[in-house]
Design a protein around this motif. Structure first.
Motif, PDB file in Angstrom:
ATOM      1  N   ARG A 198       0.654  -1.092  -0.100  1.00  0.00           N
ATOM      2  CA  ARG A 198       0.113  -0.060   0.087  1.00  0.00           C
ATOM      3  C   ARG A 198       0.808   1.042   0.106  1.00  0.00           C
ATOM      4  O   ARG A 198       2.157   1.308   0.340  1.00  0.00           O
ATOM      5  CB  ARG A 198      -0.785  -0.039   1.216  1.00  0.00           C
ATOM      6  N   ILE A 199       0.253   2.235  -0.463  1.00  0.00           N
ATOM      7  CA  ILE A 199       0.993   3.503  -0.249  1.00  0.00           C
ATOM      8  C   ILE A 199       0.097   4.467   0.885  1.00  0.00           C
ATOM      9  O   ILE A 199      -0.916   4.624   0.702  1.00  0.00           O
ATOM     10  CB  ILE A 199       0.881   4.427  -1.754  1.00  0.00           C
ATOM     11  N   ILE A 200       0.905   5.146   1.638  1.00  0.00           N
ATOM     12  CA  ILE A 200       0.289   5.982   2.488  1.00  0.00           C
ATOM     13  C   ILE A 200       1.067   7.527   2.373  1.00  0.00           C
ATOM     14  O   ILE A 200       2.079   7.731   2.346  1.00  0.00           O
ATOM     15  CB  ILE A 200       0.561   5.758   3.889  1.00  0.00           C
ATOM     16  N   LEU A 201       0.200   8.601   1.908  1.00  0.00           N
ATOM     17  CA  LEU A 201       0.529   9.963   1.832  1.00  0.00           C
ATOM     18  C   LEU A 201       0.069  10.821   2.936  1.00  0.00           C
ATOM     19  O   LEU A 201      -1.311  10.777   3.280  1.00  0.00           O
ATOM     20  CB  LEU A 201       0.250  10.411   0.618  1.00  0.00           C
ATOM     21  N   SER A 202       1.025  11.670   3.575  1.00  0.00           N
ATOM     22  CA  SER A 202       0.403  12.462   4.740  1.00  0.00           C
ATOM     23  C   SER A 202       1.189  13.675   4.566  1.00  0.00           C
ATOM     24  O   SER A 202       2.106  13.955   4.001  1.00  0.00           O
ATOM     25  CB  SER A 202       0.699  11.617   6.025  1.00  0.00           C
ATOM     26  N   ARG A 203       0.400  14.724   5.181  1.00  0.00           N
ATOM     27  CA  ARG A 203       0.686  16.099   5.311  1.00  0.00           C
ATOM     28  C   ARG A 203       0.354  16.698   6.554  1.00  0.00           C
ATOM     29  O   ARG A 203      -0.585  16.501   7.044  1.00  0.00           O
ATOM     30  CB  ARG A 203       0.384  17.178   4.135  1.00  0.00           C
ATOM     31  N   PRO A 204       1.121  17.547   7.172  1.00  0.00           N
ATOM     32  CA  PRO A 204       0.583  18.315   8.594  1.00  0.00           C
ATOM     33  C   PRO A 204      -0.499  19.227   7.926  1.00  0.00           C
ATOM     34  O   PRO A 204      -0.329  19.874   6.873  1.00  0.00           O
ATOM     35  CB  PRO A 204       1.797  19.118   8.984  1.00  0.00           C
ATOM     36  N   ALA A 205      -1.445  19.470   8.591  1.00  0.00           N
ATOM     37  CA  ALA A 205      -2.673  20.323   8.203  1.00  0.00           C
ATOM     38  C   ALA A 205      -2.497  21.807   8.995  1.00  0.00           C
ATOM     39  O   ALA A 205      -3.508  22.357   9.287  1.00  0.00           O
ATOM     40  CB  ALA A 205      -3.923  19.827   8.552  1.00  0.00           C
ATOM     41  N   VAL A 206      -1.309  22.109   8.963  1.00  0.00           N
ATOM     42  CA  VAL A 206      -1.256  23.661   9.499  1.00  0.00           C
ATOM     43  C   VAL A 206      -1.405  24.560   8.986  1.00  0.00           C
ATOM     44  O   VAL A 206      -2.262  25.518   9.568  1.00  0.00           O
ATOM     45  CB  VAL A 206       0.554  23.492   9.685  1.00  0.00           C
ATOM     46  N   GLU A 207      -1.653  24.462   7.383  1.00  0.00           N
ATOM     47  CA  GLU A 207      -2.354  25.763   6.827  1.00  0.00           C
ATOM     48  C   GLU A 207      -3.695  26.140   7.313  1.00  0.00           C
ATOM     49  O   GLU A 207      -4.231  27.030   7.247  1.00  0.00           O
ATOM     50  CB  GLU A 207      -2.318  25.488   5.576  1.00  0.00           C
ATOM     51  N   ALA A 208      -4.268  24.774   7.490  1.00  0.00           N
ATOM     52  CA  ALA A 208      -5.848  24.919   7.871  1.00  0.00           C
ATOM     53  C   ALA A 208      -6.029  25.727   9.333  1.00  0.00           C
ATOM     54  O   ALA A 208      -7.024  26.553   9.301  1.00  0.00           O
ATOM     55  CB  ALA A 208      -6.221  23.534   8.048  1.00  0.00           C
ATOM     56  N   GLY A 209      -5.327  25.185  10.269  1.00  0.00           N
ATOM     57  CA  GLY A 209      -5.402  25.802  11.733  1.00  0.00           C
ATOM     58  C   GLY A 209      -6.765  25.816  12.213  1.00  0.00           C
ATOM     59  O   GLY A 209      -7.686  24.809  11.959  1.00  0.00           O
ATOM     60  N   GLU A 210      -7.272  26.784  12.792  1.00  0.00           N
ATOM     61  CA  GLU A 210      -8.702  26.929  13.245  1.00  0.00           C
ATOM     62  C   GLU A 210      -9.815  27.137  12.147  1.00  0.00           C
ATOM     63  O   GLU A 210     -10.713  26.763  12.232  1.00  0.00           O
ATOM     64  CB  GLU A 210      -8.758  28.071  14.287  1.00  0.00           C
ATOM     65  N   ARG A 211      -9.249  27.266  11.017  1.00  0.00           N
ATOM     66  CA  ARG A 211     -10.221  27.485   9.690  1.00  0.00           C
ATOM     67  C   ARG A 211     -10.928  26.127   9.462  1.00  0.00           C
ATOM     68  O   ARG A 211     -11.806  26.044   8.735  1.00  0.00           O
ATOM     69  CB  ARG A 211      -9.617  28.007   8.572  1.00  0.00           C
ATOM     70  N   LEU A 212     -10.322  25.075   9.828  1.00  0.00           N
ATOM     71  CA  LEU A 212     -10.439  23.643   9.460  1.00  0.00           C
ATOM     72  C   LEU A 212     -12.270  23.462   9.628  1.00  0.00           C
ATOM     73  O   LEU A 212     -12.665  23.013   9.106  1.00  0.00           O
ATOM     74  CB  LEU A 212      -9.527  22.681  10.136  1.00  0.00           C
ATOM     75  N   GLY A 213     -12.490  23.911  10.879  1.00  0.00           N
ATOM     76  CA  GLY A 213     -13.907  23.671  11.483  1.00  0.00           C
ATOM     77  C   GLY A 213     -14.922  24.284  10.612  1.00  0.00           C
ATOM     78  O   GLY A 213     -16.074  24.145  10.707  1.00  0.00           O
ATOM     79  N   THR A 239       1.057   1.142  13.194  1.00  0.00           N
ATOM     80  CA  THR A 239       2.152   0.705  12.896  1.00  0.00           C
ATOM     81  C   THR A 239       1.989   0.326  11.420  1.00  0.00           C
ATOM     82  O   THR A 239       1.087  -0.142  10.781  1.00  0.00           O
ATOM     83  CB  THR A 239       2.454  -0.744  13.687  1.00  0.00           C
ATOM     84  N   LEU A 240       2.740   1.159  10.550  1.00  0.00           N
ATOM     85  CA  LEU A 240       2.776   1.396   9.045  1.00  0.00           C
ATOM     86  C   LEU A 240       3.676   0.089   8.489  1.00  0.00           C
ATOM     87  O   LEU A 240       4.699   0.306   8.147  1.00  0.00           O
ATOM     88  CB  LEU A 240       3.052   2.511   8.539  1.00  0.00           C
ATOM     89  N   SER A 241       2.923  -1.144   8.127  1.00  0.00           N
ATOM     90  CA  SER A 241       3.923  -2.252   7.621  1.00  0.00           C
ATOM     91  C   SER A 241       3.638  -2.358   6.122  1.00  0.00           C
ATOM     92  O   SER A 241       2.322  -2.047   5.715  1.00  0.00           O
ATOM     93  CB  SER A 241       3.716  -3.490   8.318  1.00  0.00           C
ATOM     94  N   SER A 242       4.587  -2.874   5.470  1.00  0.00           N
ATOM     95  CA  SER A 242       4.477  -3.221   4.085  1.00  0.00           C
ATOM     96  C   SER A 242       3.780  -2.154   3.265  1.00  0.00           C
ATOM     97  O   SER A 242       3.000  -2.038   2.426  1.00  0.00           O
ATOM     98  CB  SER A 242       3.929  -4.482   3.855  1.00  0.00           C
ATOM     99  N   ALA A 243       4.332  -0.908   3.518  1.00  0.00           N
ATOM    100  CA  ALA A 243       3.938   0.100   2.929  1.00  0.00           C
ATOM    101  C   ALA A 243       4.944   1.436   2.347  1.00  0.00           C
ATOM    102  O   ALA A 243       6.223   1.202   2.993  1.00  0.00           O
ATOM    103  CB  ALA A 243       2.791   1.055   3.986  1.00  0.00           C
ATOM    104  N   THR A 265       8.525   6.880  13.855  1.00  0.00           N
ATOM    105  CA  THR A 265       8.316   5.658  14.613  1.00  0.00           C
ATOM    106  C   THR A 265       7.200   4.782  14.416  1.00  0.00           C
ATOM    107  O   THR A 265       7.064   3.494  15.010  1.00  0.00           O
ATOM    108  CB  THR A 265       8.362   6.068  16.138  1.00  0.00           C
ATOM    109  N   ARG A 266       6.461   5.462  13.186  1.00  0.00           N
ATOM    110  CA  ARG A 266       5.437   4.454  12.776  1.00  0.00           C
ATOM    111  C   ARG A 266       5.836   3.584  11.814  1.00  0.00           C
ATOM    112  O   ARG A 266       5.093   2.460  11.348  1.00  0.00           O
ATOM    113  CB  ARG A 266       4.495   5.349  12.029  1.00  0.00           C
ATOM    114  N   LEU A 267       7.201   3.400  11.441  1.00  0.00           N
ATOM    115  CA  LEU A 267       7.614   2.673  10.230  1.00  0.00           C
ATOM    116  C   LEU A 267       7.598   1.066  10.877  1.00  0.00           C
ATOM    117  O   LEU A 267       8.183   0.834  11.866  1.00  0.00           O
ATOM    118  CB  LEU A 267       9.237   3.021  10.230  1.00  0.00           C
ATOM    119  N   GLY A 268       7.029   0.365   9.947  1.00  0.00           N
ATOM    120  CA  GLY A 268       6.827  -1.165  10.313  1.00  0.00           C
ATOM    121  C   GLY A 268       7.790  -1.860   9.189  1.00  0.00           C
ATOM    122  O   GLY A 268       8.149  -1.554   8.542  1.00  0.00           O
ATOM    123  N   GLU A 269       7.363  -3.322   9.500  1.00  0.00           N
ATOM    124  CA  GLU A 269       8.184  -4.315   9.018  1.00  0.00           C
ATOM    125  C   GLU A 269       7.789  -4.174   7.363  1.00  0.00           C
ATOM    126  O   GLU A 269       6.837  -4.032   7.057  1.00  0.00           O
ATOM    127  CB  GLU A 269       7.683  -5.654   9.322  1.00  0.00           C
TER     128      GLU A 269
END
Length: 339
Positions: free
Chosen positions: A178-193, A244-248, A268-272
């Protein structure tokens, strides 16, 4: 392959010609481009004059620049011999990878290996992705050799694009499930709600660059199917906690906006059987004043850890519009402490 006519000149200021012979006239036509636009691009970038005479190209200009032009033309012709097209981007890449003007003896001996031998490339379902600068080439090697890779540098240098391409390639080849793509949602801040819709609809605008990259490597309908089947996951960094993100193949984009604790949590999420790529630009930190960037600290702490690779990009590696590189250099000059 191109053949160089003997040229005894060794003076860097010598203005005599270097003559290259290209046996295949059809490939020579492709090398020159429509209305000789490829030749014009090389002339303007390297400050040489190039004249076509039958199946020969005569290069006129200072010796070091002629040496660079020769290397560029040779590499592009070899690319055509391999059945690969030559675009404006490929020409720019060859120029970037050519040896800098130097004593002619050194320039003549140097071999431009960007397109020589087995090309360094990333194969995906929709396209073939090739690195276009020395830093990109090093980065691609890192992405396939190391379990954790950091790509650090300004916007437009291909950090995220190449990381997602590597993830797609490894998924297609069965190295990860699998592929897991992520970003911090810092730009959204309080506007996210205040954004309409459920959580996915709220965070999707901030994940759009990752969707754009995926759609370059998979057919759009397949991207949607893989997301529905959870084989591709695109989520804010906060959603990684406790997993725990395994085989990704896991990519963290805009990592300069992760705090120190968030970065440690993510790494530290890096899995086998998994790999991680972390990309960011330390000159564009959007964290509140006084909050340290986890990317800056990770680079300091992990620099010498085995299995961790770092690639640093500069304005010279920008592969978007050439103006982007000039903008970055202008900002670096105005704010040297932030570079």
């Amino acid at each position: 392959m191109a053949i160089t006519a003997p040229n005894p000149a060794s003076n860097p200021d010598d203005q005599s010609d270097t003559v290259l012979e290209f046996p295949d006239n059809r490939l020579l036509i492709d090398l020159c481009g429509e209305l000789d636009r490829n030749i014009v691009q090389i002339e303007s970038r390297l400050g040489v004059a190039i004249h076509r005479r039958g199946n020969h190209l005569a290069l006129h200009g200072p010796t070091p620049e002629r040496g660079m032009a020769e290397q560029v033309l040779r590499s592009l012709y070899q690319r055509l011999e391999q059945g690969r097209p030559v675009t404006a981007g490929d020409i720019e890449a060859a120029i970037r990878m050519a040896p800098s003007p130097a004593p002619v003896a050194e320039a003549r001996v140097s071999q431009l290996d960007m397109f020589s031998g087995e090309p360094l490339e990333i194969r995906t379902r929709r396209k073939l992705v090739e690195p276009r600068t020395a830093a990109q080439k090093s980065y691609v090697r890192n992405l396939f050799r190391n379990e954790l890779v950091f790509g650090v540098g300004p916007a437009g240098t291909g950090k995220t694009y190449l990381a997602v391409a590597a993830a797609a390639s490894m998924y297609i080849d069965g190295h990860v499930d699998r592929i897991i793509l992520s970003r911090p949602a810092v730009e959204a801040g309080e506007r996210l709600g205040f954004l309409p819709g459920d959580m996915k609809e709220k965070v999707d605008p901030y994940m759009q660059p990752l969707y754009d990259a995926l759609n370059d490597f998979f057919p759009p309908k397949q991207v949607q199917k893989l997301i529905e089947e959870k084989q591709i996951e695109i989520a804010p960094l906060a959603f990684m906690r406790g997993r725990t993100l395994s085989s990704a193949y896991v990519v963290l984009d805009e990592a300069q906006n992760a705090t120190t604790m968030q970065m440690k949590m993510f790494l530290t999420r890096l899995g086998e059987g998994s790999r991680m790529a972390v990309t960011g630009d330390v000159t564009q930190i959007d964290l509140p004043r006084g909050v340290a960037s986890g990317l800056v600290e990770a680079e300091r702490i992990l620099r010498d850890v085995p299995g961790v690779g770092f690639t640093h990009f500069t304005a010279e590696d920008v592969v978007r519009h050439p103006l982007v590189a000039r903008i970055i250099r202008a900002y670096e000059s105005a704010h040297p402490g932030d570079a």
